[in-house]
Design a protein around this motif. Structure first.
Motif, short mmCIF file in Angstrom:
data_model
loop_
_atom_site.label_atom_id
_atom_site.label_comp_id
_atom_site.label_asym_id
_atom_site.label_seq_id
_atom_site.Cartn_x
_atom_site.Cartn_y
_atom_site.Cartn_z
N ARG A 33 0.83 -0.94 0.28
CA ARG A 33 0.00 -0.29 0.36
C ARG A 33 0.89 1.25 -0.08
O ARG A 33 0.02 2.21 -0.77
CB ARG A 33 -0.84 -0.16 0.79
N MET A 34 1.87 1.31 0.96
CA MET A 34 3.06 2.25 1.07
C MET A 34 3.62 2.87 -0.75
O MET A 34 4.02 3.78 -0.60
CB MET A 34 3.20 2.02 1.63
N PHE A 40 1.43 8.08 -6.14
CA PHE A 40 0.78 9.50 -6.77
C PHE A 40 1.18 10.60 -5.29
O PHE A 40 0.37 11.32 -5.49
CB PHE A 40 -0.54 9.49 -7.68
N ILE A 41 1.16 10.49 -4.06
CA ILE A 41 0.66 11.20 -3.23
C ILE A 41 2.86 11.66 -3.28
O ILE A 41 3.89 10.64 -2.85
CB ILE A 41 0.80 11.08 -2.23
N GLU A 42 2.84 12.70 -3.34
CA GLU A 42 4.08 13.67 -3.06
C GLU A 42 4.74 13.06 -1.91
O GLU A 42 4.12 12.88 -0.58
CB GLU A 42 4.26 15.29 -3.11
N LYS A 43 6.37 13.22 -2.06
CA LYS A 43 6.95 12.52 -0.99
C LYS A 43 6.75 12.98 0.83
O LYS A 43 7.02 12.87 1.70
CB LYS A 43 8.60 12.30 -1.41
N GLU A 44 7.14 14.63 0.03
CA GLU A 44 6.91 14.76 1.49
C GLU A 44 5.80 15.90 2.06
O GLU A 44 4.78 16.61 2.54
CB GLU A 44 7.57 16.94 1.60
N HIS A 45 4.57 14.50 1.09
CA HIS A 45 2.94 15.13 1.99
C HIS A 45 2.49 15.28 3.62
O HIS A 45 3.40 14.17 4.18
CB HIS A 45 1.85 13.69 1.60
N ASP A 46 2.04 15.74 3.92
CA ASP A 46 2.48 16.05 5.69
C ASP A 46 0.61 14.85 5.99
O ASP A 46 -0.47 15.18 5.85
CB ASP A 46 1.49 17.92 5.85
N TRP A 47 0.62 14.28 6.79
CA TRP A 47 -0.21 13.26 6.72
C TRP A 47 -1.14 13.52 7.95
O TRP A 47 -1.70 12.92 8.37
CB TRP A 47 0.59 11.95 7.14
#
Length: 137
Positions: A33-34, A40-47
């Motif tokens: 999943r990760m 498609f989700i940027e590496k720096e995305h703030d989860w």
């Protein structure tokens, strides 16, 4: 489009019956999943602000997996809803040149705004990327 992720079977994944313990498969799906989400989700995305909640897991066990097996999990988007999407998994073992399905599963991922503490619609960029991946599958 399917993401393929190699899985290393660890000694502590094995139970008394000498095969991978049933609960460990969810960890393998998480690794897949990760890898899929990184597509498609940027590496720096703030989860911590906009993220996902795992709402459901399903696992269908077919054939046991053993220590030393050559394992790969395939992950793909199988459905897009209003506020959620489904990820499906196939866990394959390659042995003697043959690739066999040993386990399959599905997760329901709910999009969530952690600042508002509420579910939200699938973000447009995510929906577009997931739809494109489904077209290429």
């Amino acid at each position: 489009m399917r993401t393929k992720t190699a899985i290393q079977i660890r000694f502590n994944d094995i139970d008394m019956a000498r095969h991978v313990h049933n609960a460990v498969y969810l960890s393998y799906f998480e690794q897949g999943r990760m890898a899929f989400l990184r597509g498609f989700i940027e590496k720096e995305h703030d989860w911590r602000t906009l993220g996902l909640i795992l709402a459901r897991n399903e696992v269908d066990y077919r054939i046991p997996v053993h220590l030393g097996d050559d394992v790969e999990v395939e992950t793909w988007c199988s459905n897009i809803g209003t506020k959620s999407f489904d990820l499906s998994y196939g866990l394959f073992v390659t042995k003697d040149g043959r690739r066999n399905l040993h386990c399959q599963g599905r997760s329901v991922m709910v999009c969530f705004d952690y600042e508002r503490n509420a579910s939200i619609q699938v973000p447009t960029a995510w929906r577009t990327a997931l739809a494109r991946m489904m077209e290429n599958d």
